[in-house]
Design a protein around this motif. Structure first.
Motif, PDB file in Angstrom:
ATOM      1  N   GLY A  35       0.638  -1.593  -0.068  1.00  0.00           N
ATOM      2  CA  GLY A  35      -0.262   0.122  -0.024  1.00  0.00           C
ATOM      3  C   GLY A  35       0.998   1.388   0.070  1.00  0.00           C
ATOM      4  N   ALA A  39       0.728   3.384  -3.446  1.00  0.00           N
ATOM      5  CA  ALA A  39       0.791   4.686  -3.318  1.00  0.00           C
ATOM      6  C   ALA A  39       0.725   5.874  -4.337  1.00  0.00           C
ATOM      7  CB  ALA A  39      -0.292   5.761  -2.185  1.00  0.00           C
ATOM      8  N   TRP A 155      -4.210  -2.880   2.626  1.00  0.00           N
ATOM      9  CA  TRP A 155      -3.767  -1.961   1.761  1.00  0.00           C
ATOM     10  C   TRP A 155      -4.427  -0.413   2.384  1.00  0.00           C
ATOM     11  CZ3 TRP A 155      -1.503  -1.760  -2.689  1.00  0.00           C
ATOM     12  CH2 TRP A 155      -1.469  -3.255  -3.168  1.00  0.00           C
ATOM     13  N   ALA A 156      -5.489  -0.434   3.117  1.00  0.00           N
ATOM     14  CA  ALA A 156      -5.989   0.814   3.569  1.00  0.00           C
ATOM     15  C   ALA A 156      -4.493   1.308   4.867  1.00  0.00           C
ATOM     16  CB  ALA A 156      -7.112   0.166   3.842  1.00  0.00           C
ATOM     17  N   VAL A 157      -3.977   0.675   5.747  1.00  0.00           N
ATOM     18  CA  VAL A 157      -3.158   1.322   6.589  1.00  0.00           C
ATOM     19  C   VAL A 157      -1.987   2.144   5.349  1.00  0.00           C
ATOM     20  CG1 VAL A 157      -1.802   0.552   7.944  1.00  0.00           C
ATOM     21  CG2 VAL A 157      -4.140  -0.084   7.840  1.00  0.00           C
ATOM     22  N   GLY A 159      -1.812   2.688   2.422  1.00  0.00           N
ATOM     23  CA  GLY A 159      -2.700   4.189   1.490  1.00  0.00           C
ATOM     24  C   GLY A 159      -2.683   5.169   2.732  1.00  0.00           C
ATOM     25  N   LEU A 160      -3.001   4.819   3.147  1.00  0.00           N
ATOM     26  CA  LEU A 160      -3.153   6.219   3.965  1.00  0.00           C
ATOM     27  C   LEU A 160      -1.669   6.645   4.734  1.00  0.00           C
ATOM     28  CD1 LEU A 160      -6.372   5.396   6.332  1.00  0.00           C
ATOM     29  CD2 LEU A 160      -6.585   6.815   4.528  1.00  0.00           C
ATOM     30  N   ALA A 161      -1.491   6.213   5.067  1.00  0.00           N
ATOM     31  CA  ALA A 161       0.172   6.028   6.438  1.00  0.00           C
ATOM     32  C   ALA A 161       0.655   6.385   4.588  1.00  0.00           C
ATOM     33  CB  ALA A 161       1.151   4.629   6.026  1.00  0.00           C
ATOM     34  N   ALA A 163      -0.366   8.284   1.569  1.00  0.00           N
ATOM     35  CA  ALA A 163      -1.220   9.681   2.510  1.00  0.00           C
ATOM     36  C   ALA A 163      -0.987  10.932   3.170  1.00  0.00           C
ATOM     37  CB  ALA A 163      -2.441   9.568   1.956  1.00  0.00           C
ATOM     38  N   GLY A 164      -0.404  11.205   3.800  1.00  0.00           N
ATOM     39  CA  GLY A 164       0.361  11.075   4.841  1.00  0.00           C
ATOM     40  C   GLY A 164       1.305  11.677   5.309  1.00  0.00           C
ATOM     41  N   VAL A 332     -14.027   3.397  -1.038  1.00  0.00           N
ATOM     42  CA  VAL A 332     -14.061   3.441   0.414  1.00  0.00           C
ATOM     43  C   VAL A 332     -14.917   2.356   0.860  1.00  0.00           C
ATOM     44  CG1 VAL A 332     -13.860   4.869   2.430  1.00  0.00           C
ATOM     45  CG2 VAL A 332     -12.972   5.865   1.452  1.00  0.00           C
ATOM     46  N   ASN A 335     -13.683  -1.219   0.328  1.00  0.00           N
ATOM     47  CA  ASN A 335     -12.811  -1.282   1.683  1.00  0.00           C
ATOM     48  C   ASN A 335     -13.627  -1.915   2.475  1.00  0.00           C
ATOM     49  OD1 ASN A 335     -10.273  -1.511   0.242  1.00  0.00           O
ATOM     50  ND2 ASN A 335     -10.797   0.263  -0.327  1.00  0.00           N
TER      51      ASN A 335
END
Length: 493
Positions: A35, A39, A155-157, A159-161, A163-164, A332, A335
């Motif tokens: 992820g 991204a 994947w979500a974790v 991707g969020l990491a 993005a941050g 979203v 998921n």
């Protein structure tokens, strides 16, 4: 009165015992790293490697084409070599490939490195599926559902990491994210080393029930896969009560695999080898026309991936009156629904016959989703939004059902003695879809609402064709469900 939930009870709900849980940890770590990279990959090649759009497209196309060889190669090796060392080696190759990207900006070298990484990614997918199949036993459908849930969370974790981290806006961030991806493979390899070698496919099948039923494994006399059976290599008893290393254990496996049908698990009409018979030639998936036809059908049904990654975003912004901000929210929704529904829907693939029956509603859900997309091009904004949400929900349900069905049937149709080779060939379905899927979806978009209706009709017809193919060609296979002494789950979404 509600029964208390203990940590032990929660662990027992995950098939495969300790090794099954360790492989879930491997999946989580792997997907978090993936992820992080997915991204930011294109941005890294643009701003760090200074490649142009055409160069990036060429590099990804070449590496993706080379990566298609990964699944059949991995499956071929898995039938001949221990599975755990193969998994560790592949994870190490992926780590080296990721970290090597940090050392060059040359297009030729970057293409070579990404090709190696693509081979490793595709090989890892089929090897993980094989490990799961051998370690989760009759509960493999449930394990697959749990694994997909964990994969989506990873994947979500990741991707969020990513993005941050990208909020910092420096090229150094891209390097750190790529470093994190490489280190995730190192950690995955170390976690895999803690797992035991799973039992061979012949013992997996020999531990199965003698006849096909629609009864879920837990309701039969077959011991639960997650019951405290010793790991392979530790003197685990086989179905006949012998230790796995005892003389004669291997010789009994083919006879047990034949079951009541008197045929090999591959169901191709070849008599099973008896105790005094020389082993039959290894089955070849490239000569198995029903299995190749099933794989070709699955390549079509995997189009839900391209619908979400390409179709929904493009259609939303180019053909509907819905606000553009709805496109990422549909991802979203996808998921969230996968995380919530994948495990409950595992029962639709609990047995090969249950998976075959589920192909009928799967076709209906595919068609409904496509018609909703077609309808979203007409009417005011609120109507377009409603139709798009319904379409995203339908295609997500189709993804969930198809993942469960495909997992079960691809394993059930494979002869035990060539399980790796067969699953390697089946994994080509996803590889082909990744190449041809975007073209099919963009063609539907170019045609308009009628294009989506036609695509939905194709998906529904493919489900009906697979249902007939399974009935006509694989009843002998399904009479002997492949199960293990201890077994497991995963793909990836």
């Amino acid at each position: 009165m509600r029964r208390p939930t203990s940590p032990t009870a929660l662990r027992d709900r995950i098939p495969g015992g300790p090794d099954g849980r360790r492989m879930l940890a491997v999946t989580l770590v792997d997907r978090i790293g993936s992820g992080l990279w997915a991204a930011t990959a294109v941005l890294y090649f643009t701003y760090v490697a200074r490649l142009g759009t055409a160069e990036i497209g060429l590099m990804l196309a070449v590496s993706g084409a080379i990566g298609i060889a990964g699944p059949p190669l991995a499956g071929h090796l898995a039938d001949r070599l221990p599975l755990r060392p193969l998994l560790v080696t592949v994870q190490a190759v992926r780590a080296v490939a990721s970290l090597a990207l940090l050392t060059t900006t040359d297009l030729t070298l970057l293409t070579a490195v990404t090709a190696v990484g693509s081979l490793g990614d595709r090989a890892s997918s089929v090897l993980t599926k094989l490990y799961a199949t051998r370690v989760a036993g009759p509960a493999r459908a449930r394990y697959q559902a749990v694994n997909r849930t964990v994969a989506n969370l990873g994947w979500a974790v990741g991707g969020l990491a990513a993005a941050g981290a990208l909020a910092a806006g420096t090229t150094a961030v891209y390097r750190f994210l790529l470093l994190g991806d490489g280190l995730s493979f190192v950690l995955a390899a170390l976690l895999t080393l803690r797992c035991q070698e799973p039992p061979p496919a012949s013992r997996v099948v020999a531990a199965g029930r003698p006849a096909a039923t629609d009864t879920p494994p837990a309701a039969t006399d077959t011991p639960r896969a997650e019951a405290k059976a010793p790991d392979a290599g530790e003197g685990a008893p086989d179905a006949a009560g012998r230790a796995s290393g005892a003389p004669g254990a291997a010789a009994d496996a083919p006879a047990g695999a034949a079951g009541a049908s008197g045929r090999r698990p591959g169901g191709r009409g070849t008599p099973a080898a008896g105790p005094g018979t020389a082993p039959a030639a290894r089955a070849n998936p490239w000569r198995d026309r029903p299995y190749l036809a099933y794989t070709a059908g699955d390549a079509v049904l995997f189009l839900d991936d391209s619908v979400f990654k390409v179709g929904l975003p493009l259609w939303t912004v180019t053909a509907t009156s819905a606000p553009h901000g709805l496109a990422p929210l549909l991802m979203v929704l996808n998921n969230v629904l996968v995380v919530l529904l994948q495990v409950p829907c595992a029962r639709f693939g609990a047995t090969p016959r249950a998976a075959r029956r589920a192909l009928l509603p799967l076709g209906g859900v595919f068609l409904a989703g496509a018609l909703a997309l077609a309808a979203s091009a007409t009417g005011p904004s609120w109507a377009a939004c409603t139709a798009l949400v319904l379409a995203a929900t339908a295609f997500t349900l189709a993804e969930i059902l198809h993942a469960t069905i495909s997992w079960e049937l691809s394993v059930a149709l494979a002869p035990a003695e060539a399980q790796g080779a067969y699953l390697g060939v089946h994994s080509l379905a996803q590889a082909v879809q990744r190449s041809a899927g975007p073209l099919a979806v963009t063609t539907a978009i170019a045609v308009g609402p009628a294009g989506w209706a036609a695509l939905g009709g194709l998906l529904a017809a493919t489900c009906l064709a697979q249902r007939r193919l399974v009935r006509d060609h694989t009843e002998p296979v399904m009479s002997v469900p492949p199960v293990t002494v201890s077994e497991h789950r995963s793909t990836a979404h």
